[in-house]
Scaffold this motif. Structure first.
Motif, PDB file in Angstrom:
ATOM      1  N   ARG A  81      -1.978  47.478  -7.362  1.00 58.78           N
ATOM      2  CA  ARG A  81      -2.530  48.269  -8.463  1.00 58.78           C
ATOM      3  C   ARG A  81      -3.858  48.928  -8.096  1.00 58.78           C
ATOM      4  O   ARG A  81      -4.233  49.945  -8.684  1.00 58.78           O
ATOM      5  CB  ARG A  81      -2.709  47.389  -9.704  1.00 58.78           C
ATOM      6  N   SER A  82      -4.570  48.357  -7.156  1.00 57.31           N
ATOM      7  CA  SER A  82      -5.850  48.936  -6.749  1.00 57.31           C
ATOM      8  C   SER A  82      -5.662  50.297  -6.086  1.00 57.31           C
ATOM      9  O   SER A  82      -6.568  51.133  -6.113  1.00 57.31           O
ATOM     10  CB  SER A  82      -6.584  47.981  -5.802  1.00 57.31           C
ATOM     11  N   LYS A  83      -4.503  50.521  -5.497  1.00 55.30           N
ATOM     12  CA  LYS A  83      -4.211  51.839  -4.912  1.00 55.30           C
ATOM     13  C   LYS A  83      -3.819  52.832  -6.006  1.00 55.30           C
ATOM     14  O   LYS A  83      -4.083  54.031  -5.890  1.00 55.30           O
ATOM     15  CB  LYS A  83      -3.089  51.720  -3.881  1.00 55.30           C
ATOM     16  N   VAL A  84      -3.175  52.333  -7.039  1.00 54.50           N
ATOM     17  CA  VAL A  84      -2.774  53.183  -8.158  1.00 54.50           C
ATOM     18  C   VAL A  84      -3.993  53.589  -8.981  1.00 54.50           C
ATOM     19  O   VAL A  84      -4.125  54.745  -9.406  1.00 54.50           O
ATOM     20  CB  VAL A  84      -1.766  52.433  -9.060  1.00 54.50           C
ATOM     21  N   TYR A  85      -4.909  52.628  -9.171  1.00 51.78           N
ATOM     22  CA  TYR A  85      -6.084  52.837 -10.022  1.00 51.78           C
ATOM     23  C   TYR A  85      -7.240  52.034  -9.418  1.00 51.78           C
ATOM     24  O   TYR A  85      -7.392  50.833  -9.693  1.00 51.78           O
ATOM     25  CB  TYR A  85      -5.755  52.358 -11.447  1.00 51.78           C
ATOM     26  N   PRO A  86      -8.056  52.664  -8.564  1.00 53.92           N
ATOM     27  CA  PRO A  86      -9.109  51.946  -7.820  1.00 53.92           C
ATOM     28  C   PRO A  86     -10.037  51.060  -8.633  1.00 53.92           C
ATOM     29  O   PRO A  86     -10.469  50.011  -8.127  1.00 53.92           O
ATOM     30  CB  PRO A  86      -9.876  53.083  -7.129  1.00 53.92           C
ATOM     31  N   PRO A  87     -10.384  51.387  -9.899  1.00 57.34           N
ATOM     32  CA  PRO A  87     -11.277  50.484 -10.652  1.00 57.34           C
ATOM     33  C   PRO A  87     -10.630  49.154 -11.058  1.00 57.34           C
ATOM     34  O   PRO A  87     -11.311  48.262 -11.565  1.00 57.34           O
ATOM     35  CB  PRO A  87     -11.638  51.295 -11.906  1.00 57.34           C
ATOM     36  N   ASP A 182      -6.819  47.023 -20.980  1.00 57.80           N
ATOM     37  CA  ASP A 182      -7.224  45.617 -20.862  1.00 57.80           C
ATOM     38  C   ASP A 182      -8.590  45.557 -20.202  1.00 57.80           C
ATOM     39  O   ASP A 182      -8.721  45.771 -18.991  1.00 57.80           O
ATOM     40  CB  ASP A 182      -6.196  44.845 -20.030  1.00 57.80           C
ATOM     41  N   ALA A 183      -9.609  45.270 -20.997  1.00 54.23           N
ATOM     42  CA  ALA A 183     -10.979  45.223 -20.468  1.00 54.23           C
ATOM     43  C   ALA A 183     -11.134  44.135 -19.417  1.00 54.23           C
ATOM     44  O   ALA A 183     -11.917  44.277 -18.467  1.00 54.23           O
ATOM     45  CB  ALA A 183     -11.965  44.985 -21.607  1.00 54.23           C
ATOM     46  N   THR A 184     -10.385  43.055 -19.556  1.00 50.65           N
ATOM     47  CA  THR A 184     -10.458  41.962 -18.588  1.00 50.65           C
ATOM     48  C   THR A 184     -10.035  42.423 -17.204  1.00 50.65           C
ATOM     49  O   THR A 184     -10.606  42.011 -16.189  1.00 50.65           O
ATOM     50  CB  THR A 184      -9.571  40.783 -19.037  1.00 50.65           C
ATOM     51  N   ASP A 185      -9.013  43.280 -17.154  1.00 47.23           N
ATOM     52  CA  ASP A 185      -8.516  43.798 -15.877  1.00 47.23           C
ATOM     53  C   ASP A 185      -9.123  45.154 -15.519  1.00 47.23           C
ATOM     54  O   ASP A 185      -8.771  45.757 -14.503  1.00 47.23           O
ATOM     55  CB  ASP A 185      -6.989  43.919 -15.913  1.00 47.23           C
ATOM     56  N   ASN A 186     -10.003  45.653 -16.380  1.00 44.35           N
ATOM     57  CA  ASN A 186     -10.772  46.873 -16.099  1.00 44.35           C
ATOM     58  C   ASN A 186      -9.940  48.159 -16.059  1.00 44.35           C
ATOM     59  O   ASN A 186     -10.195  49.051 -15.259  1.00 44.35           O
ATOM     60  CB  ASN A 186     -11.559  46.723 -14.792  1.00 44.35           C
ATOM     61  N   TYR A 187      -8.942  48.256 -16.948  1.00 45.37           N
ATOM     62  CA  TYR A 187      -8.299  49.555 -17.150  1.00 45.37           C
ATOM     63  C   TYR A 187      -8.346  49.860 -18.645  1.00 45.37           C
ATOM     64  O   TYR A 187      -8.225  48.961 -19.471  1.00 45.37           O
ATOM     65  CB  TYR A 187      -6.875  49.608 -16.576  1.00 45.37           C
ATOM     66  N   GLU A 224      -2.181  60.974 -16.450  1.00 46.10           N
ATOM     67  CA  GLU A 224      -3.185  59.939 -16.717  1.00 46.10           C
ATOM     68  C   GLU A 224      -2.577  58.784 -17.508  1.00 46.10           C
ATOM     69  O   GLU A 224      -2.909  57.613 -17.281  1.00 46.10           O
ATOM     70  CB  GLU A 224      -4.369  60.559 -17.462  1.00 46.10           C
ATOM     71  N   ALA A 225      -1.673  59.105 -18.415  1.00 44.07           N
ATOM     72  CA  ALA A 225      -0.971  58.058 -19.155  1.00 44.07           C
ATOM     73  C   ALA A 225      -0.102  57.235 -18.207  1.00 44.07           C
ATOM     74  O   ALA A 225      -0.031  56.001 -18.307  1.00 44.07           O
ATOM     75  CB  ALA A 225      -0.105  58.679 -20.254  1.00 44.07           C
ATOM     76  N   LEU A 226       0.542  57.912 -17.272  1.00 43.71           N
ATOM     77  CA  LEU A 226       1.422  57.235 -16.318  1.00 43.71           C
ATOM     78  C   LEU A 226       0.642  56.285 -15.415  1.00 43.71           C
ATOM     79  O   LEU A 226       1.107  55.188 -15.092  1.00 43.71           O
ATOM     80  CB  LEU A 226       2.177  58.272 -15.482  1.00 43.71           C
ATOM     81  N   THR A 227      -0.555  56.694 -15.010  1.00 43.40           N
ATOM     82  CA  THR A 227      -1.391  55.812 -14.189  1.00 43.40           C
ATOM     83  C   THR A 227      -1.694  54.521 -14.934  1.00 43.40           C
ATOM     84  O   THR A 227      -1.588  53.415 -14.374  1.00 43.40           O
ATOM     85  CB  THR A 227      -2.706  56.512 -13.809  1.00 43.40           C
ATOM     86  N   VAL A 231      -0.361  50.532 -14.111  1.00 42.43           N
ATOM     87  CA  VAL A 231      -1.274  49.395 -13.977  1.00 42.43           C
ATOM     88  C   VAL A 231      -0.903  48.308 -14.993  1.00 42.43           C
ATOM     89  O   VAL A 231      -0.936  47.113 -14.684  1.00 42.43           O
ATOM     90  CB  VAL A 231      -2.736  49.849 -14.182  1.00 42.43           C
ATOM     91  N   ALA A 232      -0.529  48.729 -16.197  1.00 39.31           N
ATOM     92  CA  ALA A 232      -0.193  47.778 -17.261  1.00 39.31           C
ATOM     93  C   ALA A 232       1.137  47.074 -17.014  1.00 39.31           C
ATOM     94  O   ALA A 232       1.336  45.941 -17.475  1.00 39.31           O
ATOM     95  CB  ALA A 232      -0.131  48.505 -18.606  1.00 39.31           C
ATOM     96  N   ARG A 233       2.019  47.711 -16.289  1.00 37.62           N
ATOM     97  CA  ARG A 233       3.369  47.182 -16.098  1.00 37.62           C
ATOM     98  C   ARG A 233       3.371  45.916 -15.245  1.00 37.62           C
ATOM     99  O   ARG A 233       3.041  45.928 -14.063  1.00 37.62           O
ATOM    100  CB  ARG A 233       4.245  48.243 -15.415  1.00 37.62           C
ATOM    101  N   ILE A 234       3.747  44.791 -15.846  1.00 40.12           N
ATOM    102  CA  ILE A 234       3.999  43.583 -15.069  1.00 40.12           C
ATOM    103  C   ILE A 234       5.410  43.717 -14.522  1.00 40.12           C
ATOM    104  O   ILE A 234       6.353  43.960 -15.276  1.00 40.12           O
ATOM    105  CB  ILE A 234       3.850  42.322 -15.934  1.00 40.12           C
TER     106      ILE A 234
END
Length: 263
Positions: A81-87, A182-187, A224-227, A231-234
């Motif tokens: 996920r860090s590659k999908v969304y670096p933060p 999810d603020a805990t996971d920073n997205y 942006e929604a897809l990103t 990240v949200a997708r388990i």
């Protein structure tokens, strides 16, 4: 005819973290001198006790009297996920693990059946194997409410609740998480969409189009929604490339059905 063995999939990250944190003890030697210490033997015993207690409770709830398998699932850094969304989870970098955590992890790996796959988090392993047909019946054991986005029986050992999540409920929870973030996971999800707003949107129209419309209203694109969705997708069983051996499973980034962007 004997029943199939039931697979008990434990979030080992959470089990070890919580056990190690509970074992930390402060000592005031004299005056202003304080130290923090932990007894690894105490941690090992606490992990065994927790696993036995949870296993017994789950088997009784599932009314299962036959064979069972325990699998301890650990995350493997760096996460895809860090590659999908670096933060992603950068807010956790400076936070220390409890004392003895890494030693406890190594002990669990030597004494239990463990699953850890490069670039995947424990949540993903729970999701993949919890929905893998050959693993049925399976139960996910975690304290993370986000596991409600996986269509699989789920025991929340922190809240002491059981839930048999349906496909419809799991898909709803996934889109809900995409909206609220999810603020805990920073997205962040969709700006200005909280729990009440997300439920209002999805209760009216539980679809990807409704999520995209919410992002568009906030001035954001479908990309942006897809990103945020990726990240949200388990991960579930269908979200992994099985052309390779299990030790090198590759995630398939989530894409709405009918789209050509799937990769």
């Amino acid at each position: 005819m004997a029943s199939k063995p039931i697979h008990l999939l434990f979030d080992a990250d959470m089990i070890v973290f919580r056990t190690c944190a509970a074992a930390e003890q402060e000592i005031n030697w004299y005056g202003d001198l304080w130290t923090l210490h932990s007894d690894l033997a105490e941690v090992k015993d606490a992990i065994d006790t927790m696993v036995v207690s949870i296993t017994d409770k789950v088997l009784r709830h599932m009314e299962h009297e036959g064979a069972y398998n325990i699998t301890m699932c650990f995350s493997s850094y760096p996460y895809f996920r860090s590659k999908v969304y670096p933060p992603y989870k950068l807010n956790r970098v400076a936070k220390r693990k409890p004392l003895a955590y890494h030693s406890a992890v190594e002990w669990v790996k030597k004494n239990y059946n463990v699953l850890s796959i490069p670039n995947l988090e424990a949540d993903d392993l729970l999701g993949i194997y919890g929905t893998r047909p050959s693993y049925a019946p399976a139960v996910i054991i975690s304290g993370d409410k986000d596991m409600r986005s996986i269509p699989c029986p789920f025991y929340n050992f922190i809240q002491d609740t059981f839930h048999k999540t349906t496909q419809e409920e799991a898909d709803y929870q996934f889109l809900y998480q995409t909206l609220v973030g999810d603020a805990t996971d920073n997205y962040k999800g969709c700006p200005k969409i909280g729990e009440v707003g997300a439920k209002k949107i999805l209760d009216k129209d539980c679809s990807w189009d409704a999520v995209v419309a919410a992002y568009a209203k906030a001035g954001l694109s479908e990309e942006e929604a897809l990103t945020q969705a990726r990240v949200a997708r388990i991960l579930r069983y269908e979200d992994v490339d099985y052309d390779d051996v299990d030790a090198r499973l590759k995630p398939i980034l989530w894409t709405p059905k009918g789209s050509q962007k799937r990769q």
